[in-house]
Write a protein that holds these residues in place. Sequence first.
Motif, mmCIF file in Angstrom:
data_model
loop_
_atom_site.group_PDB
_atom_site.id
_atom_site.type_symbol
_atom_site.label_atom_id
_atom_site.label_comp_id
_atom_site.label_asym_id
_atom_site.label_seq_id
_atom_site.Cartn_x
_atom_site.Cartn_y
_atom_site.Cartn_z
ATOM 1 N N UNK A 66 0.858 -1.179 0.000
ATOM 2 C CA UNK A 66 0.000 0.000 0.000
ATOM 3 C C UNK A 66 0.897 1.233 0.000
ATOM 4 N N UNK A 67 0.894 1.965 -1.091
ATOM 5 C CA UNK A 67 1.703 3.171 -1.220
ATOM 6 C C UNK A 67 1.013 4.349 -0.525
ATOM 7 N N UNK A 68 1.806 5.206 0.110
ATOM 8 C CA UNK A 68 1.331 6.454 0.755
ATOM 9 C C UNK A 68 0.369 6.195 1.911
ATOM 10 N N UNK A 69 0.421 4.999 2.515
ATOM 11 C CA UNK A 69 -0.353 4.753 3.730
ATOM 12 C C UNK A 69 0.267 5.538 4.879
ATOM 13 N N UNK A 70 -0.573 5.943 5.825
ATOM 14 C CA UNK A 70 -0.114 6.722 6.977
ATOM 15 C C UNK A 70 0.082 5.807 8.188
ATOM 16 N N UNK A 71 1.239 5.904 8.818
ATOM 17 C CA UNK A 71 1.521 5.198 10.067
ATOM 18 C C UNK A 71 1.771 6.265 11.125
ATOM 19 N N UNK A 72 1.018 6.206 12.235
ATOM 20 C CA UNK A 72 1.039 7.323 13.183
ATOM 21 C C UNK A 72 1.026 6.815 14.619
ATOM 22 N N UNK A 73 1.763 7.532 15.495
ATOM 23 C CA UNK A 73 1.795 7.237 16.936
ATOM 24 C C UNK A 73 1.172 8.432 17.655
ATOM 25 N N UNK A 74 -0.110 8.377 18.051
ATOM 26 C CA UNK A 74 -0.800 9.534 18.624
ATOM 27 C C UNK A 74 -0.144 10.098 19.872
ATOM 28 N N UNK A 75 0.368 9.236 20.759
ATOM 29 C CA UNK A 75 0.942 9.729 22.011
ATOM 30 C C UNK A 75 2.186 10.578 21.784
ATOM 31 N N UNK A 76 2.892 10.355 20.686
ATOM 32 C CA UNK A 76 4.117 11.108 20.390
ATOM 33 C C UNK A 76 3.897 12.174 19.328
ATOM 34 N N UNK A 77 2.730 12.165 18.701
ATOM 35 C CA UNK A 77 2.412 13.106 17.626
ATOM 36 C C UNK A 77 3.455 13.059 16.512
ATOM 37 N N UNK A 78 3.872 11.851 16.160
ATOM 38 C CA UNK A 78 4.788 11.667 15.041
ATOM 39 C C UNK A 78 4.279 10.526 14.174
ATOM 40 N N UNK A 79 4.674 10.542 12.906
ATOM 41 C CA UNK A 79 4.264 9.484 11.994
ATOM 42 C C UNK A 79 5.041 9.568 10.697
#
Length: 810
Positions: free
Chosen positions: A20-33
């Motif tokens: 899957x190209x351009x999928x978003x991976x995110x860590x809410x507690x750190x506000x980074x992805x």
Amino acid sequence: MRAQNQLTGTVTMARNGHQVKSATVYIPDLKIGTTTDDNGFYIIKNIPAGTYVVSAGSIGYSTQVQTVRITRKNITTSNFVLSTATYTNDEVVVTANSIATMLRTTPQPIVDIPNSYLMQNASTNIIDALSNVPGVSGISDGQSISKPVIRGLGYNRVVVVNDGVRQEGQQWGDEFGIEVDQNSVDRVEILKGPASLIYGSDALNGVINFLPEETLPEGQIKGDLLYNYQTNNGLINTTGHIAGTIKGISFSARISNIMAHAYQNKYDGYVFNSQFSNFNWDGTIGIHRRWGFSQLHYSFFDLKTGIVEGARDSATGAFVKQNVDANGNPIYQIATNQELRSYTPFLINQHVRHYKLVWDNSIALGEDKIIARVAFQQNRRQENNDITQPNTSNIYYLLNTVNYDFRYASKTRNDFDFSAGINGMYQDSKNKGTLLLIPEYNLFDIGAFAIANKKLGKLDISGGLRYDIRRFNGHDDYVNINGNHVSANDSGAIHQFSAYTSNYNGVSGSVGATYQFTKSLYLKANIARGFRAPNVAESGSNGVHDGTVVYEVGTPGLKPENSLEFDLAPGIQTRNFSVEVDLYSNSINNYIFPRQVQSKLGGDSIRTDVPGYASAPVFLYSQGNASLTGMEAMLDIHPSGWKWFEWYSAYSGVNAYLKNVPDSAKYLPFTPPSKIISNITVSLKKKSKIVRNSYVRFGIAYTFQQSHVYYASSVYNGTTDPLLLKASNSPTPGYLLLNAGAGTDLLKKGRKMCSIYVSVNNLANLPYIDYMSRFKYYDANLANGVNRVGVYNMGRNISFKVLIPLDFRD
């Protein structure tokens, strides 16, 4: 080169294993992805050691959530497999806990509203945008003002969180809305039921948490331009936004302007002085390192809105405006067509400004962490309603608030984690207007809490306790015979407010569990106790409430409200359908409400000595016990063989009443009637070089008749008009609204150029009055024997939105 706390992996499709190209991976507690590359690979660097909830998703796929442990000086691999189905509740929420958690394992009743919902639906304010969410409604005072109501309760019983802190801006007032720019909201989390465990007083019956957009991945700079036009009221919404992250420094800036002339409907035509203009801007800058992050956010909200009086010409039924004659005396004149379509509010009007500065921090302590958040808010609310003094604010409240929130979150050990902290606020309120209803005051509150979570196989348990203390100080104030501020030593000074101090304390708690019987069948159960201290109006008011024209008297000795709610939610989630039923029962001790005072001579007590008013009935804030029971049910049909088809339906209803009072006054005012919504969405799945993600939607919203009416007295709202009294004391008829919408992404050489959204509310242009509208009490239209009471809601409204993405550095 030695790795430093990295998370890597791939994101692939479940059906064929393709990347899957351009999928978003995110860590809410750190506000980074980050986003995946052409091979579906991702990497996030410089992550503090600890256990985190990580989400992965892409347009057209369901979100997958995993709990990942990051160890020091190591590379952790976590692969995600996305399904093409979008119906799962595998989302991340932050509202009910100190750290991000999975929605499917959270026992509290929480609803997650994605950005796609906000974009695909049209509204004139952010609360109205949520009015079709089961269990959520709004008390409307025109198109720019709507107060949130959750499961039948609003005002200071629902907390609004924006930019990570509770929004403070005169929540007690009937005609006072919230100060949130709808363009700054990326998604919404709604906790239905007692939430005092995290937020303290005022979260007695729920929380609405407005969340900003996620921080962009390292190296990206993006922006967007939004334009929205609505046909009914001429609304024009123009917004520009830019954000990015460079070498661990993130930034974001937004500016928006919204304006609308008077709205219209089939019976009233254009509703005079319902126009508004709203200018907003905000900015954020932050630093992200291995030790965590630190962000500084500032926002400014500026609303100028007219206030509908509903006064009409007796001969024609046309709306009239206030003016002055040659001698400076107030008169009424019929509003011209040009004035009805003006974007500038007339008298009476409100001018609301809200300034906010938030400092948000998360600092790693090994695999544990400290969360620290401090904020300052200033709310300036002015109302001009005297045509003979157009530049004088009759109402002018200046409220300063300092919020603080400090928490410790442990690492996860053997599927167990806990957090503890303290939070609260300090407030100082000043009266700078000529019309006084509440005293000047200051308050300080503090609450300490602890929350624990444990996973036992298929069972997830969550619970906690909190203790709150609030000290409230109302100040002395003196006025003259005209109601203006004077010194205590001035001749003829009237002691309007006497100084008093009230101390409140309360215990809150919650315990609940989620059990996953099978992959498809689950059950959620929760018991929660809420706490709310009396607000300034309930404890200290002494004057005419200009919005209702009644004389309100506060009671300094009121006790805090306490609630006990039971929630039970069984659900089934399969490839072809999802169904969930939420049942709840809420008992509130010491419920605070205004009770009409009876005269010693019999009948209603009437004040006839109030400057500027012929008479005003007297209401005293009192206490009793209340009960609220209700149900919310949801059915989503999405056949796996028809990936282009979805049919979503929901029902919500609540019965709210005071115990041990006469039938004529037992039902709580502004209890929303039962409601059914049903939408069919057809998506175009065939790929095209020009369009993508296209859909067409058709839906209905049926509101039942509200027969459980709070019966007003013969002088309620300052009227003895028998027609108005009959209407306000009668069941509000039900009505059926037809709605539709469509949208698509336009492409050029495989790159998205813009997204277009079209929606139509009230397609049949049905004339109706919502039970939650304060306009239902307005004057009758007696022209030509019509005899219609109140001002009707908006007629047919077509909304056009265009969102243009900007990629400065991708």
